[in-house]
Write an enzyme that holds these catalytic residues in place. Structure first.
Site, short mmCIF file in Angstrom:
data_model
loop_
_atom_site.label_atom_id
_atom_site.label_comp_id
_atom_site.label_asym_id
_atom_site.label_seq_id
_atom_site.Cartn_x
_atom_site.Cartn_y
_atom_site.Cartn_z
N ARG A 1 -10.12 0.21 8.66
CA ARG A 1 -9.67 -1.14 8.94
C ARG A 1 -10.70 -1.94 9.72
NH1 ARG A 1 -3.73 0.03 8.71
NH2 ARG A 1 -2.63 -1.94 8.92
N ARG B 1 -0.56 -9.25 13.21
CA ARG B 1 -1.19 -8.25 12.35
C ARG B 1 -1.96 -8.91 11.22
NH1 ARG B 1 3.97 -5.56 10.97
NH2 ARG B 1 2.84 -4.32 9.46
N ARG C 1 11.41 -5.54 5.27
CA ARG C 1 11.14 -4.10 5.10
C ARG C 1 12.03 -3.27 6.02
NH1 ARG C 1 5.10 -2.04 5.32
NH2 ARG C 1 5.00 -3.44 7.10
N ARG D 1 10.94 -1.49 11.26
CA ARG D 1 9.82 -1.18 12.13
C ARG D 1 9.74 -2.23 13.22
NH1 ARG D 1 4.58 -0.22 8.39
NH2 ARG D 1 3.62 -1.42 10.07
N LYS E 1 0.83 -1.21 0.00
CA LYS E 1 0.00 0.00 0.00
C LYS E 1 0.87 1.26 0.00
CE LYS E 1 -2.07 -1.20 3.87
NZ LYS E 1 -1.36 -2.47 4.12
P1 ADP Z 1 2.20 -1.88 3.21
O1 ADP Z 1 2.17 -0.37 3.23
O2 ADP Z 1 1.01 -2.46 2.51
O3 ADP Z 1 2.40 -2.48 4.57
P2 ADP Z 1 4.80 -1.60 1.84
O4 ADP Z 1 4.50 -0.76 0.66
O5 ADP Z 1 5.51 -0.96 2.98
O6 ADP Z 1 3.45 -2.34 2.34
O7 ADP Z 1 5.62 -2.87 1.33
C1 ADP Z 1 6.09 -3.88 2.23
C2 ADP Z 1 7.50 -4.30 1.82
O8 ADP Z 1 7.45 -4.99 0.57
C3 ADP Z 1 8.48 -3.14 1.62
O9 ADP Z 1 9.76 -3.56 2.03
C4 ADP Z 1 8.44 -2.88 0.11
O10 ADP Z 1 9.69 -2.37 -0.35
C5 ADP Z 1 8.18 -4.29 -0.43
N1 ADP Z 1 7.34 -4.29 -1.64
C6 ADP Z 1 6.27 -3.49 -1.92
N2 ADP Z 1 5.70 -3.83 -3.10
C7 ADP Z 1 6.42 -4.87 -3.58
C8 ADP Z 1 6.34 -5.69 -4.78
N3 ADP Z 1 5.38 -5.48 -5.70
N4 ADP Z 1 7.25 -6.66 -4.94
C9 ADP Z 1 8.20 -6.89 -4.00
N5 ADP Z 1 8.34 -6.16 -2.87
C10 ADP Z 1 7.46 -5.18 -2.65
P1 ADP Z 2 0.74 -2.19 7.65
O1 ADP Z 2 -0.10 -1.79 6.49
O2 ADP Z 2 2.11 -2.60 7.27
O3 ADP Z 2 0.04 -3.16 8.55
P2 ADP Z 2 0.33 0.40 8.96
O4 ADP Z 2 1.44 1.35 8.93
O5 ADP Z 2 -0.88 0.69 8.14
O6 ADP Z 2 0.96 -0.99 8.65
O7 ADP Z 2 -0.17 0.22 10.47
C1 ADP Z 2 0.71 -0.01 11.55
C2 ADP Z 2 -0.08 -0.13 12.84
O8 ADP Z 2 -0.74 1.12 13.12
C3 ADP Z 2 -1.21 -1.15 12.85
O9 ADP Z 2 -0.74 -2.46 13.17
C4 ADP Z 2 -2.14 -0.59 13.92
O10 ADP Z 2 -1.65 -0.85 15.23
C5 ADP Z 2 -2.03 0.91 13.69
N1 ADP Z 2 -3.05 1.37 12.72
C6 ADP Z 2 -2.82 1.91 11.49
N2 ADP Z 2 -3.99 2.22 10.89
C7 ADP Z 2 -4.98 1.87 11.75
C8 ADP Z 2 -6.39 1.92 11.70
N3 ADP Z 2 -7.05 2.39 10.62
N4 ADP Z 2 -7.08 1.49 12.79
C9 ADP Z 2 -6.45 1.02 13.88
N5 ADP Z 2 -5.11 0.93 13.98
C10 ADP Z 2 -4.38 1.35 12.93
#
Ligand code: ADP
Ligand code: ADP
Ligand code: ZN
Length: 215
Positions: free
Chosen positions: A88, A171, A127, A160, A13
């Protein structure tokens, strides 16, 4: 363009949001980033959120809805926005509908990036992000030119704390239990757009681009 980016943790995302915000000049509203900033700045909200984040649980709806409502009322959101990681829960989605009604706006699309669980774990475990500018890397898929250092600003790359194996697994379970019901919620409204996220990020981005151009 008022768009929601959905998908399990690690789906890509944030990566896709970077490209969308550059291409379409809309603010990228990531509740995860907002909470991490609050934790870093040691605000009361950050201290509260940290208790949940460190265990991979969701921050309570009331807190989360409040920060998003304030953010969406700001001037830079008037011509559109990209929500990442919100809503979420069904309660958050219903609250968002209420906020949109109040602002006289509507959601145009909920784009769901899907990726198999085993790949998600791999993505989260590799990541890292820059401590200074926030740029996200993956140690195997998109490593920095110089180990441990940001290509853009030479800042230190850090992992992270919630990307450790145990919290990442929590998660994923929280996503399945609390967030995946939102797919039906947006499908029923005719807003859900599915994208196969298990491909290189350029291909994923191209699909998202064609969805956005069709809105
Ligand atoms: P999210 O915001 O959904 O948690 P991220 O964009 O931070 O996900 O991506 C999670 C990890 O995967 C990061 O280390 C990112 O560089 C990597 N990543 C994102 N998209 C891809 C992809 N299409 N192929 C391989 N690795 C990816
Ligand atoms: P990822 O997409 O990799 O799971 P985020 O950066 O979106 O990570 O979220 C990290 C953490 O922040 C979540 O595990 C949760 O604890 C909190 N969080 C983020 N967005 C929300 C939401 N919409 N509602 C509740 N908690 C949230
Ligand atoms: Zn940097």
């Amino acid at each position: 363009m008022n768009v929601i980016l959905m998908g399990p943790p690690g789906a890509g995302k944030g990566t896709q949001a970077e490209f969308i915000k550059a291409e379409y000049s809309v603010p990228h509203i990531s509740t995860g980033d907002m909470f991490r900033d609050a934790v870093k700045n040691g605000t009361p909200m950050g201290k509260e959120a940290q208790k949940y984040m460190s265990e991979g649980k969701l921050v309570p709806d009331q807190v989360t809805i409040g920060i998003v409502e304030d953010r969406l009322a700001q001037d830079d959101c008037q011509l559109g926005f990209l929500l990442d990681g919100f809503p979420r829960t069904i309660i958050q989605a219903e609250a968002l509908d209420g906020v949109m009604d109040k602002l006289g706006k509507k959601i145009d699309a909920a784009i769901n990036i899907s990726v198999p669980d085993s790949i998600l774990i791999e993505r989260m475990s590799g990541r890292v992000s820059c401590k200074e500018c926030g740029k996200v890397y993956h140690l195997i898929f998109t490593p920095p030119a110089q180990s441990g250092k940001c290509d853009k600003c030479s800042g230190e790359l850090i992992q992270r704390s919630d990307d450790n194996a145990e919290t990442a697994a929590n998660r994923l379970q929280v996503y399945i239990d609390q967030t995946s019901p939102l797919l039906d919620y947006y499908e029923n409204k005719g807003l859900l757009k599915n994208v196969d996220g298990n491909r290189d990020s350029k291909s994923v981005g191209a699909d998202i681009e064609s969805i956005l151009n069709g809105l």
